[in-house]
Scaffold this motif. Structure first.
Motif, PDB file in Angstrom:
ATOM      1  N   UNK A  80      41.523  50.110  33.045  1.00 18.28           N
ATOM      2  CA  UNK A  80      40.702  51.096  33.764  1.00 18.28           C
ATOM      3  C   UNK A  80      40.314  50.629  35.177  1.00 18.28           C
ATOM      4  N   UNK A  81      40.097  49.326  35.351  1.00 18.21           N
ATOM      5  CA  UNK A  81      39.732  48.806  36.675  1.00 18.21           C
ATOM      6  C   UNK A  81      40.903  48.033  37.290  1.00 18.21           C
ATOM      7  N   UNK A  82      41.507  47.142  36.493  1.00 13.44           N
ATOM      8  CA  UNK A  82      42.504  46.255  37.108  1.00 13.44           C
ATOM      9  C   UNK A  82      43.799  46.945  37.512  1.00 13.44           C
ATOM     10  N   UNK A  83      44.081  48.130  36.973  1.00  6.95           N
ATOM     11  CA  UNK A  83      45.283  48.834  37.443  1.00  6.95           C
ATOM     12  C   UNK A  83      45.101  49.221  38.912  1.00  6.95           C
ATOM     13  N   UNK A  84      43.873  49.565  39.265  1.00  4.91           N
ATOM     14  CA  UNK A  84      43.597  49.955  40.660  1.00  4.91           C
ATOM     15  C   UNK A  84      43.564  48.735  41.590  1.00  4.91           C
ATOM     16  N   UNK A  85      43.075  47.604  41.057  1.00  4.93           N
ATOM     17  CA  UNK A  85      43.056  46.413  41.923  1.00  4.93           C
ATOM     18  C   UNK A  85      44.471  45.838  42.046  1.00  4.93           C
ATOM     19  N   UNK A  86      45.219  45.927  40.944  1.00  7.06           N
ATOM     20  CA  UNK A  86      46.598  45.401  40.966  1.00  7.06           C
ATOM     21  C   UNK A  86      47.480  46.239  41.901  1.00  7.06           C
ATOM     22  N   UNK A  87      47.332  47.554  41.835  1.00 10.29           N
ATOM     23  CA  UNK A  87      48.146  48.446  42.681  1.00 10.29           C
ATOM     24  C   UNK A  87      47.564  48.585  44.090  1.00 10.29           C
ATOM     25  N   UNK A  88      46.417  47.955  44.300  1.00 10.77           N
ATOM     26  CA  UNK A  88      45.712  47.978  45.602  1.00 10.77           C
ATOM     27  C   UNK A  88      45.158  49.366  45.964  1.00 10.77           C
ATOM     28  N   UNK A 149      32.495  50.104  27.619  1.00  7.87           N
ATOM     29  CA  UNK A 149      31.844  49.144  28.529  1.00  7.87           C
ATOM     30  C   UNK A 149      32.526  47.772  28.436  1.00  7.87           C
ATOM     31  N   UNK A 150      32.878  47.378  27.209  1.00 11.91           N
ATOM     32  CA  UNK A 150      33.571  46.097  27.035  1.00 11.91           C
ATOM     33  C   UNK A 150      34.951  46.150  27.707  1.00 11.91           C
ATOM     34  N   UNK A 151      35.631  47.277  27.555  1.00 18.85           N
ATOM     35  CA  UNK A 151      36.954  47.439  28.186  1.00 18.85           C
ATOM     36  C   UNK A 151      36.833  47.376  29.709  1.00 18.85           C
ATOM     37  N   UNK A 152      35.784  48.005  30.248  1.00 17.61           N
ATOM     38  CA  UNK A 152      35.553  47.961  31.699  1.00 17.61           C
ATOM     39  C   UNK A 152      35.307  46.512  32.131  1.00 17.61           C
ATOM     40  N   UNK A 153      34.505  45.796  31.350  1.00 18.23           N
ATOM     41  CA  UNK A 153      34.178  44.400  31.671  1.00 18.23           C
ATOM     42  C   UNK A 153      35.441  43.529  31.667  1.00 18.23           C
ATOM     43  N   UNK A 154      36.220  43.658  30.613  1.00 14.46           N
ATOM     44  CA  UNK A 154      37.450  42.846  30.513  1.00 14.46           C
ATOM     45  C   UNK A 154      38.422  43.218  31.635  1.00 14.46           C
ATOM     46  N   UNK A 155      38.520  44.501  31.908  1.00 16.21           N
ATOM     47  CA  UNK A 155      39.427  44.964  32.957  1.00 16.21           C
ATOM     48  C   UNK A 155      38.957  44.528  34.351  1.00 16.21           C
ATOM     49  N   UNK A 156      37.682  44.230  34.469  1.00 15.85           N
ATOM     50  CA  UNK A 156      37.157  43.754  35.756  1.00 15.85           C
ATOM     51  C   UNK A 156      37.398  42.252  35.925  1.00 15.85           C
ATOM     52  N   UNK A 157      37.206  41.500  34.843  1.00 16.98           N
ATOM     53  CA  UNK A 157      37.323  40.035  35.002  1.00 16.98           C
ATOM     54  C   UNK A 157      38.776  39.553  34.883  1.00 16.98           C
ATOM     55  N   UNK A 158      39.616  40.329  34.220  1.00 16.45           N
ATOM     56  CA  UNK A 158      41.033  39.928  34.095  1.00 16.45           C
ATOM     57  C   UNK A 158      41.851  40.768  35.077  1.00 16.45           C
ATOM     58  N   UNK A 159      42.481  40.114  36.064  1.00 18.18           N
ATOM     59  CA  UNK A 159      43.132  40.917  37.106  1.00 18.18           C
ATOM     60  C   UNK A 159      44.472  41.553  36.712  1.00 18.18           C
ATOM     61  N   UNK A 160      45.116  41.027  35.688  1.00 21.25           N
ATOM     62  CA  UNK A 160      46.471  41.520  35.365  1.00 21.25           C
ATOM     63  C   UNK A 160      46.446  42.541  34.224  1.00 21.25           C
ATOM     64  N   UNK A 230      33.656  40.909  44.822  1.00 19.31           N
ATOM     65  CA  UNK A 230      35.091  40.571  44.844  1.00 19.31           C
ATOM     66  C   UNK A 230      35.812  41.064  46.102  1.00 19.31           C
ATOM     67  N   UNK A 231      36.780  40.253  46.551  1.00 16.98           N
ATOM     68  CA  UNK A 231      37.692  40.689  47.613  1.00 16.98           C
ATOM     69  C   UNK A 231      38.808  41.476  46.949  1.00 16.98           C
ATOM     70  N   UNK A 232      39.094  42.657  47.491  1.00 17.15           N
ATOM     71  CA  UNK A 232      40.086  43.524  46.840  1.00 17.15           C
ATOM     72  C   UNK A 232      41.459  43.432  47.513  1.00 17.15           C
TER      73      UNK A 232
END
Lengths: 232, 303
Positions: A80-88, A149-160, A230-232
């Protein structure tokens, strides 16, 4: 925030995984309610044990959610979060709106998806049973909110995203087992799972559901804090 | 109120300072060009100003709002960070609508189509972004930066990878936006383009602004004085130029001979009458003198 919420919701509901999960949950709810309607003696027998008719009808759905809830939520929202950070694409979002707004939008979008899914299932059950078990309904939604909320948390701390997909499957299987076992077996190493996971609280009186709700909010606030720095 | 004010901005990744104390002011309504080598820190600077990355130290303000409260003015800033940041699975028009909604731009579908047309993407709105060419992605990335009628538009290499015709369209757009009172901050590797559109230029080297000024000021600061191309008979050789230099006392330097022209260097064009006299006194017939203007490229190479 509302536009991110809408995007998150429509992206969730359009995915094949989500459609399969909705169909599965709806099918189980429908079939279990129909089965109970056709076998009223089961309800009267359970009634003698002090279980309300509404609880019996929604039991099938609750069981599915409590066993597979982690797996289902992680399947849809592990990235939910890291797909957006990974794809920039997160860079684009944060130039238009604030980071907390992005995070709130995503959380609420995912929550809305589950509210709709569970509400549809409850509507089907209530059509058959003529009962809407409000307490169980809220309990189920709070349980799912905790997992989101847990999924959001994990997706925030794990970048891949590949790693969160793997973790999602692993946790989706392991956490319900650990949560259930920790309620039965009194071992020191299971104590954290007993009190951090929502299963124990859901087995208590209704007021206890505020605890997993609070833990979920803490997970989410930590995610916002991490994202803010975080730096994005 | 300034459009951008930056004071001693430092951005550190680990032990490396990517931005090493940047001081800069961009006036409202100005087109500011930022140039620098690859890795000089241009994109990092833009990312820091727009909230994509966090500064390590120093301070900045955008449209009079401190960097720490950037969220308050985000709707007044249009940013084109990079084409890699696009939603590939979306149709062009849906992408613009989504970005428009986030920017508080509630225009009609027709208006989005007009915007696409304006950036040279007429009829492409219905296609998915993943099917777009590099140039098309660049154009839609520019289009999303214009949503919400921003006061400040920040464009990171808007014309790199575009064909000459599209690059001209973008340059004209920058000029038009400036006429509408917008402030434009853009980076580019194309120094000719920066020179054409920018009121002022900053040259970034190793995370520090080494040169800052109008293109004219920067060119005037360029080392080596004025370069002249003279057509004479006989064609000047290095020996003849040295002789002239000794006789006239001019600080003259021979650069090279290009067919019938000889390139010479003088400290300034004030010395031109003395050179003309020296040539005539030396028995050299002078047919043509061209003052070769210093380019921004010379300034950049010496920065």
């Amino acid at each position: 925030m509302i536009h991110i919420l809408k995007r998150e919701f429509t992206d969730s509901i359009k995915s094949i995984r989500a459609i399969l999960i909705i169909l599965f949950i709806t099918f189980v709810s429908y079939k279990s309610a129909l089965f109970l309607k056709e076998n009223p003696f089961l309800i009267s027998e359970l009634g003698k044990e002090g279980i309300k008719a509404g609880d019996v009808y929604s039991a099938g759905l609750s069981l599915i959610v409590f066993i597979f809830g982690f797996l289902f939520v992680f399947a849809i929202s592990h990235d939910i979060v890291n797909s957006e950070t990974e794809m920039k694409t997160m860079r684009l979002l944060v130039t238009k709106t604030s980071r907390p707004q992005v995070m709130f939008g995503k959380l609420l979008g995912a929550t809305l998806f589950w509210v709709v899914t569970i509400s549809v299932s409850y509507a089907i059950i209530s059509l058959i049973s003529q009962v809407w078990n409000g307490e169980e309904y809220l309990r189920t939604l709070i349980f799912l909110f905790y997992i989101i909320c847990l999924a959001v948390f994990i997706s925030t701390i794990v970048p891949k995203t590949k790693l969160t997909m793997f973790l999602g499957i692993l946790l989706g299987i392991a956490l319900p087992i650990l949560g259930s076992v920790s309620m039965i077996i009194d071992k020191w190493y299971l104590v954290p799972f007993k009190y951090i996971l929502p299963f124990y609280y859901l087995d208590q009186s209704f007021g206890y559901v505020l605890i997993p709700l609070a833990i979920g909010i803490i997970f989410f606030l930590m995610s916002v804090l991490i994202m803010e720095r975080r730096d994005l | 109120m300034k459009a951008i004010e930056v004071e001693n901005l430092i951005k550190r990744y680990g032990s490396a300072n990517v931005l090493n104390g940047i001081n800069l002011t961009v006036e409202k309504g100005e087109v500011f060009g930022f140039v620098g080598h690859n890795g000089a820190g241009k994109s990092t600077f833009i990312h820091t100003l727009t909230g994509i990355t966090r500064k390590s130290s120093g301070s900045f303000s955008i449209l009079g709002t401190p960097g720490g409260e950037l969220d308050r003015v985000k709707k007044k800033i249009g940013v084109m960070p990079d084409i890699a940041n696009l939603y590939q699975h979306m149709r062009g028009i849906d992408f613009l609508r989504y970005m428009g909604n986030l920017a508080g731009d509630m225009r009609t579908k027709r208006s989005y189509e007009e915007l696409l047309e304006e950036v040279g993407l007429k009829g492409a709105g219905g296609k998915k972004i993943k099917s777009y060419s590099f140039g098309m992605k660049k154009k839609i990335s520019i289009a999303q930066a214009l949503l919400g009628d921003p006061e400040l538009i920040i464009l990171d290499e808007p014309t790199s990878g575009l064909d000459p015709e599209s690059a001209i369209v973008v340059r004209k757009m920058v000029t038009r936006l400036q006429e509408e009172g917008k402030t434009i901050f853009l980076t580019s590797h194309n120094l000719d383009e920066i020179e054409k559109v920018s009121d002022r230029v900053g040259i970034l080297t190793d995370g520090v602004i080494k040169k800052l000024g109008t293109p004219r000021e920067l060119k005037a600061q360029a080392e080596g004085g004025v370069q002249l191309a003279v057509r004479t008979k006989p064609v000047l050789t290095a020996e003849v130029v040295n002789e002239l230099k000794e006789k006239s006392g001019l600080n003259l330097a021979f650069v090279e001979t290009k067919r019938e022209f000889t390139l010479l260097q003088l400290p300034s064009d004030d010395e031109l009458p003395r050179l003309t006299r020296a040539l005539l006194d030396g028995g050299v017939d002078l047919y043509e003198v061209k003052v070769e203007e210093r380019s921004l490229e010379d300034v950049f190479m010496n920065a």
